[in-house]
Motif scaffolding. Structure first.
Motif, mmCIF file in Angstrom:
data_model
loop_
_atom_site.group_PDB
_atom_site.id
_atom_site.type_symbol
_atom_site.label_atom_id
_atom_site.label_comp_id
_atom_site.label_asym_id
_atom_site.label_seq_id
_atom_site.Cartn_x
_atom_site.Cartn_y
_atom_site.Cartn_z
ATOM 1 N N LEU A 217 -1.117 64.245 -30.997
ATOM 2 C CA LEU A 217 -2.110 63.386 -31.412
ATOM 3 C C LEU A 217 -3.006 63.047 -30.379
ATOM 4 C CD1 LEU A 217 -0.361 61.369 -34.143
ATOM 5 C CD2 LEU A 217 -1.947 63.064 -34.673
ATOM 6 N N LEU A 218 -2.340 62.567 -29.153
ATOM 7 C CA LEU A 218 -3.159 62.255 -28.104
ATOM 8 C C LEU A 218 -4.092 63.345 -27.480
ATOM 9 C CD1 LEU A 218 -0.487 60.227 -26.038
ATOM 10 C CD2 LEU A 218 -2.711 59.359 -27.096
ATOM 11 N N ALA A 219 -3.692 64.585 -27.563
ATOM 12 C CA ALA A 219 -4.415 65.784 -27.163
ATOM 13 C C ALA A 219 -5.690 66.066 -28.111
ATOM 14 C CB ALA A 219 -3.418 67.117 -27.168
ATOM 15 N N GLY A 220 -5.339 65.640 -29.369
ATOM 16 C CA GLY A 220 -6.538 65.657 -30.435
ATOM 17 C C GLY A 220 -7.438 64.679 -30.138
ATOM 18 N N SER A 221 -7.220 63.431 -29.998
ATOM 19 C CA SER A 221 -7.877 62.462 -29.658
ATOM 20 C C SER A 221 -8.810 62.687 -28.203
ATOM 21 C CB SER A 221 -7.331 61.064 -29.637
ATOM 22 O OG SER A 221 -6.330 60.917 -28.230
ATOM 23 N N ALA A 222 -8.219 63.609 -27.326
ATOM 24 C CA ALA A 222 -8.953 63.849 -25.929
ATOM 25 C C ALA A 222 -9.658 65.052 -26.184
ATOM 26 C CB ALA A 222 -7.684 64.118 -24.969
ATOM 27 N N GLY A 223 -9.980 65.520 -27.407
ATOM 28 C CA GLY A 223 -11.023 66.546 -27.754
ATOM 29 C C GLY A 223 -10.362 67.848 -27.980
ATOM 30 N N VAL A 224 -9.105 68.004 -27.717
ATOM 31 C CA VAL A 224 -8.398 69.210 -27.895
ATOM 32 C C VAL A 224 -8.437 69.633 -29.422
ATOM 33 C CG1 VAL A 224 -6.231 70.714 -27.736
ATOM 34 C CG2 VAL A 224 -6.814 69.127 -25.895
ATOM 35 N N ASP A 225 -8.685 71.167 -29.637
ATOM 36 C CA ASP A 225 -8.721 71.564 -31.149
ATOM 37 C C ASP A 225 -7.353 71.607 -31.588
ATOM 38 O OD1 ASP A 225 -9.263 72.291 -33.656
ATOM 39 O OD2 ASP A 225 -10.408 74.119 -33.016
ATOM 40 N N ILE A 226 -6.649 70.799 -32.379
ATOM 41 C CA ILE A 226 -5.406 70.661 -32.740
ATOM 42 C C ILE A 226 -4.987 71.704 -33.935
ATOM 43 C CG2 ILE A 226 -4.673 68.606 -31.823
ATOM 44 C CD1 ILE A 226 -4.757 67.319 -34.458
ATOM 45 N N HIS A 227 -6.298 72.312 -34.600
ATOM 46 C CA HIS A 227 -5.881 73.176 -35.538
ATOM 47 C C HIS A 227 -6.463 74.543 -34.997
ATOM 48 C CE1 HIS A 227 -6.335 69.811 -38.176
ATOM 49 N NE2 HIS A 227 -7.259 69.296 -37.635
ATOM 50 N N ASP A 228 -6.498 74.831 -33.825
ATOM 51 C CA ASP A 228 -6.940 76.274 -33.340
ATOM 52 C C ASP A 228 -5.427 76.970 -33.207
ATOM 53 O OD1 ASP A 228 -8.107 78.231 -31.577
ATOM 54 O OD2 ASP A 228 -6.577 77.575 -30.335
ATOM 55 N N THR A 229 -5.413 78.093 -33.850
ATOM 56 C CA THR A 229 -4.027 78.695 -33.952
ATOM 57 C C THR A 229 -3.199 78.872 -32.548
ATOM 58 O OG1 THR A 229 -5.062 80.710 -33.731
ATOM 59 C CG2 THR A 229 -4.594 79.932 -35.925
ATOM 60 N N THR A 230 -4.072 79.178 -31.592
ATOM 61 C CA THR A 230 -3.238 79.174 -30.318
ATOM 62 C C THR A 230 -2.725 77.930 -29.604
ATOM 63 O OG1 THR A 230 -4.731 81.259 -29.780
ATOM 64 C CG2 THR A 230 -3.812 80.064 -27.655
ATOM 65 N N ASN A 231 -3.519 76.748 -29.816
ATOM 66 C CA ASN A 231 -2.956 75.606 -29.651
ATOM 67 C C ASN A 231 -2.023 75.126 -30.380
ATOM 68 O OD1 ASN A 231 -4.989 75.114 -27.434
ATOM 69 N ND2 ASN A 231 -6.470 74.234 -28.783
ATOM 70 N N ILE A 232 -1.969 75.415 -31.576
ATOM 71 C CA ILE A 232 -0.871 75.007 -32.483
ATOM 72 C C ILE A 232 0.513 75.629 -31.868
ATOM 73 C CG2 ILE A 232 0.358 75.262 -34.654
ATOM 74 C CD1 ILE A 232 -2.845 75.328 -36.006
#
Length: 291
Positions: free
Chosen positions: A34-49
Motif C-alpha cells: 500500500l505504501l508503494a502504491g501511495s508512492a506512485g508505484v503501479d500496484i496493478h501492473d502484473t510485473t509489480n504484482i
C-alpha cells in the motif's frame, strides 16, 4: 545473544507465536504494498504484482520460519532437515512422479469440490466467496498468460520456485513439526498442517484438493526426513501450470490448462495405484528399513 531460555518455552506458546508472527509479517507485507502504491508505484501492473507476491511469500513464510527456528531451536539447518544428499534428490524425483500420477484424481476432486454448494440460507455468502475466487483466478490467469520467455522465467521463479521453498519451510518444516510435538502424533500434525495450508490459500471451493495435496506433502516430509523432497514435488506441481499456460498463450497447446483432465476412471485408478506403489516402496518401506 543466547536464546537458551526461549528454547524451554511450551509447545503451545511456540505455536501461538508462530501463527501470530506469520500474521504480523503478512500485515507488514500488505502495508508495504500500500505504501508503494501511495508512492506512485503501479500496484496493478502484473510485473509489480509478481514482485509484491514474492515479498509477501518471503516475509510471511520464510522469514517468519527462520526467525522462529533460530529463537526456539537454534540450529536452522538441522531443525528444517535440509538434507541435500544424492539419495534425497532421488527421492525428490520419485515424489515428483507420485504427484504427477495423482493429478487426474486431484483434478476429479477439484471438479467435485467446485460443484458443492452452501445451504440456501447462506447463498449470499456463497456468491461472495465465489466472486472472490473468480477475481483471484482472473488475476492469476493475467499473471500466467504470456508468450515472453523472460516473463516465463520470472513466473517460474515467483509462482513456482518461491512458494515451493517458502510454503514448504513454513507448513511442513516448521508448523507440522510444532504440531507433531503438540499433538504427540505425527498423523494429526500432518492433517492439521494440511488444513491450515489449504485455508491460507483462501479458496473455500478448492479446499479439498489442496488439503489432499498438503496431506501427501506432509507424509513425504515425515517419511523422507528431508525438506528437499517436498520442495522438488511442490515446485514441479506449480511449474507445470506455469509452463502449460505459456504453451497455451503461444498457441502450442490447444486446450486451456483450466480444463479438467477428465481421464476415464480406469486410467485414473491405475495412476493412483502406481502412485501408492511408488510411495510405499520409496518412502514407507525405506523408512521401515532404517529403523
Amino acid at each position: 545473544m543466547n536464546f537458551t531460555y526461549f528454547r524451554d518455552t511450551k509447545v503451545g506458546v511456540q505455536l501461538v507465536v508462530l501463527l501470530l508472527g506469520c500474521l504480523l509479517m503478512t500485515i507488514i507485507s500488505s502495508s508495504l504494498m500500500l505504501l508503494a502504491g501511495s508512492a506512485g508505484v503501479d500496484i496493478h501492473d502484473t510485473t509489480n504484482i509478481l514482485w509484491f507476491q514474492l515479498g509477501s511469500q518471503v516475509l510471511s513464510f520464510l522469514l517468519t520460519s527462520l526467525l522462529f527456528v533460530w529463537v526456539f531451536y537454534g540450529n536452522v539447518t538441522s531443525y528444517l532437515r535440509l538434507d541435500f544428499s544424492l539419495q534425497q534428490w532421488g527421492r525428490g524425483g520419485v515424489a515428483v512422479i507420485i504427484l504427477l500420477l495423482l493429478l487426474p484424481v486431484i483434478d476429479w476432486v477439484t471438479v467435485w469440490n467446485d460443484g458443492m454448494h452452501l445451504p440456501q440460507s447462506l447463498s449470499s455468502l456463497e456468491d461472495l466467496l465465489r466472486s472472490i475466487s473468480a477475481q483471484s483466478e482472473q488475476l492469476m490467469n493475467g499473471l500466467l498468460t504470456t508468450t515472453d520467455p523472460a516473463r516465463l522465467t520470472l513466473n517460474l521463479f515467483v509462482i513456482a520456485l518461491c512458494p515451493a521453498i517458502c510454503e514448504e519451510v513454513f507448513f511442513r518444516g516448521v508448523l507440522q513439526q510444532v504440531l507433531s510435538r503438540w499433538f504427540k502424533n505425527p498423523h494429526w500434525a500432518i492433517i492439521v498442517a494440511a488444513a491450515v495450508f489449504s485455508l491460507v490459500h483462501g479458496e473455500v471451493f478448492a479446499f479439498v484438493p489442496r488439503f489432499l495435496l498438503g496431506v501427501v506433502l506432509g507424509y513425504l516430509f515425515y517419511l523422507s526426513g528431508s525438506l528437499l523432497v517436498n520442495v522438488c514435488a511442490h515446485f514441479v506441481n506449480n511449474a507445470l501450470i506455469v509452463v502449460l499456460y505459456f504453451l497455451y498463450s503461444g498457441g502450442t497447446l490447444a486446450v486451456s490448462p483450466d480444463e479438467p483432465i477428465a481421464l476415464p476412471w480406469m486410467p485414473t485408478l491405475l495412476c493412483v495405484v502406481a502412485a501408492a506403489c511408488l510411495f510405499y516402496i520409496y518412502f514407507v518401506k525405506k523408512r521401515s528399513s532404517t529403523r
